[in-house]
Design a protein around this motif. Structure first.
Motif, mmCIF file in Angstrom:
data_model
loop_
_atom_site.group_PDB
_atom_site.id
_atom_site.type_symbol
_atom_site.label_atom_id
_atom_site.label_comp_id
_atom_site.label_asym_id
_atom_site.label_seq_id
_atom_site.Cartn_x
_atom_site.Cartn_y
_atom_site.Cartn_z
ATOM 1 N N VAL A 14 0.862 -1.175 0.000
ATOM 2 C CA VAL A 14 0.000 0.000 0.000
ATOM 3 C C VAL A 14 0.900 1.225 0.000
ATOM 4 N N ARG A 15 0.987 1.848 -1.156
ATOM 5 C CA ARG A 15 1.712 3.112 -1.321
ATOM 6 C C ARG A 15 1.089 3.840 -2.495
ATOM 7 N N ASP A 16 1.449 5.086 -2.664
ATOM 8 C CA ASP A 16 0.795 5.905 -3.680
ATOM 9 C C ASP A 16 0.805 5.274 -5.067
ATOM 10 N N GLU A 17 1.971 4.769 -5.503
ATOM 11 C CA GLU A 17 2.088 4.213 -6.843
ATOM 12 C C GLU A 17 2.896 2.934 -6.818
ATOM 13 N N PHE A 18 2.469 1.973 -7.624
ATOM 14 C CA PHE A 18 3.180 0.712 -7.735
ATOM 15 C C PHE A 18 3.130 0.268 -9.186
ATOM 16 N N TYR A 19 4.283 -0.131 -9.734
ATOM 17 C CA TYR A 19 4.385 -0.563 -11.125
ATOM 18 C C TYR A 19 4.394 -2.083 -11.187
ATOM 19 N N LEU A 20 3.394 -2.660 -11.837
ATOM 20 C CA LEU A 20 3.275 -4.101 -11.966
ATOM 21 C C LEU A 20 3.404 -4.482 -13.439
ATOM 22 N N PRO A 21 4.490 -5.179 -13.826
ATOM 23 C CA PRO A 21 4.632 -5.602 -15.226
ATOM 24 C C PRO A 21 3.512 -6.569 -15.599
ATOM 25 N N VAL A 22 2.899 -6.351 -16.739
ATOM 26 C CA VAL A 22 1.811 -7.213 -17.199
ATOM 27 C C VAL A 22 1.981 -7.504 -18.684
ATOM 28 N N SER A 23 1.324 -8.561 -19.133
ATOM 29 C CA SER A 23 1.341 -8.888 -20.557
ATOM 30 C C SER A 23 0.397 -7.936 -21.296
ATOM 31 N N PRO A 24 0.563 -7.810 -22.595
ATOM 32 C CA PRO A 24 -0.251 -6.854 -23.369
ATOM 33 C C PRO A 24 -1.752 -7.100 -23.312
ATOM 34 N N ASN A 25 -2.176 -8.343 -23.088
ATOM 35 C CA ASN A 25 -3.597 -8.663 -23.072
ATOM 36 C C ASN A 25 -4.129 -8.946 -21.680
ATOM 37 N N ALA A 26 -3.401 -8.540 -20.674
ATOM 38 C CA ALA A 26 -3.817 -8.769 -19.293
ATOM 39 C C ALA A 26 -5.033 -7.915 -18.954
ATOM 40 N N VAL A 27 -5.861 -8.444 -18.050
ATOM 41 C CA VAL A 27 -7.035 -7.728 -17.562
ATOM 42 C C VAL A 27 -6.977 -7.744 -16.038
ATOM 43 N N LEU A 28 -6.961 -6.578 -15.419
ATOM 44 C CA LEU A 28 -7.000 -6.515 -13.965
ATOM 45 C C LEU A 28 -8.427 -6.799 -13.526
ATOM 46 N N LEU A 29 -8.578 -7.752 -12.602
ATOM 47 C CA LEU A 29 -9.904 -8.246 -12.250
ATOM 48 C C LEU A 29 -10.441 -7.732 -10.927
ATOM 49 N N SER A 30 -9.597 -7.798 -9.880
ATOM 50 C CA SER A 30 -10.134 -7.581 -8.548
ATOM 51 C C SER A 30 -9.014 -7.209 -7.592
ATOM 52 N N VAL A 31 -9.415 -6.671 -6.443
ATOM 53 C CA VAL A 31 -8.464 -6.296 -5.397
ATOM 54 C C VAL A 31 -9.106 -6.585 -4.044
ATOM 55 N N ALA A 32 -8.271 -6.976 -3.069
ATOM 56 C CA ALA A 32 -8.748 -7.241 -1.708
ATOM 57 C C ALA A 32 -7.589 -7.032 -0.742
ATOM 58 N N ASP A 33 -7.894 -6.986 0.539
ATOM 59 C CA ASP A 33 -6.852 -6.905 1.546
ATOM 60 C C ASP A 33 -5.979 -8.157 1.435
ATOM 61 N N SER A 34 -4.697 -8.010 1.651
ATOM 62 C CA SER A 34 -3.758 -9.115 1.529
ATOM 63 C C SER A 34 -4.083 -10.245 2.501
ATOM 64 N N ARG A 35 -3.954 -11.465 2.014
ATOM 65 C CA ARG A 35 -4.153 -12.628 2.880
ATOM 66 C C ARG A 35 -2.938 -12.867 3.765
ATOM 67 N N THR A 36 -1.744 -12.470 3.317
ATOM 68 C CA THR A 36 -0.526 -12.746 4.070
ATOM 69 C C THR A 36 -0.023 -11.552 4.875
ATOM 70 N N ASP A 37 -0.394 -10.343 4.484
ATOM 71 C CA ASP A 37 0.066 -9.138 5.173
ATOM 72 C C ASP A 37 -1.061 -8.107 5.212
ATOM 73 N N PRO A 38 -2.177 -8.449 5.870
ATOM 74 C CA PRO A 38 -3.339 -7.560 5.866
ATOM 75 C C PRO A 38 -3.012 -6.200 6.486
ATOM 76 N N GLY A 39 -3.597 -5.177 5.883
ATOM 77 C CA GLY A 39 -3.386 -3.821 6.365
ATOM 78 C C GLY A 39 -2.137 -3.163 5.814
ATOM 79 N N GLN A 40 -1.211 -3.960 5.263
ATOM 80 C CA GLN A 40 0.032 -3.421 4.717
ATOM 81 C C GLN A 40 0.142 -3.593 3.202
ATOM 82 N N LYS A 41 -0.562 -4.603 2.683
ATOM 83 C CA LYS A 41 -0.539 -4.902 1.251
ATOM 84 C C LYS A 41 -1.949 -5.199 0.786
#
Length: 109
Positions: free
Chosen positions: A14-41
């Motif tokens: 969780v920070r202002d901006e994060f760069y995630l490399p993706v393939s050209p045809n990728a589709v971002l689907l969903s977001v949720a609180d982290s299962r391994t580091d809740p509240g931080q990721k």
């Protein structure tokens, strides 16, 4: 060409901006609180066609913009809305993204 795809989960700090490399045809689907580091990721799920599963060398990134309720967000930083995350401790984040091509070879950051 195959019509099958995979769904992958990425942990994003969780920070202002994060760069995630993706393939050209990728589709971002969903977001949720982290299962391994809740509240931080947050966990981000991305649909990737099986045919270009490893195609991140194109330099395409999903630039994630994470902001709390009431925080300023520049419109050009938030062209797509992914979702809102409400944590167990009451923190609320709104996750936006845009796609950007980079030629500097940047990895996940």
């Amino acid at each position: 060409m195959s019509n099958t795809f995979n769904v992958f989960r990425y942990e994003v700090p969780v920070r202002d901006e994060f760069y995630l490399p993706v393939s050209p045809n990728a589709v971002l689907l969903s977001v949720a609180d982290s299962r391994t580091d809740p509240g931080q990721k947050v966990d981000v799920w991305v649909r990737v066609p099986k045919s270009d599963r490893y195609s991140t060398e194109t330099g395409l990134h999903a630039v994630l913009r994470i902001a709390g309720t009431g925080h300023d967000i520049e419109a050009e930083d938030a062209t797509h809305f992914l979702g809102t995350v409400v944590t167990a401790i009451g923190l609320v984040w709104h996750v936006f993204y845009r796609f950007e091509i980079s030629t500097d070879g940047m990895a996940i950051r």
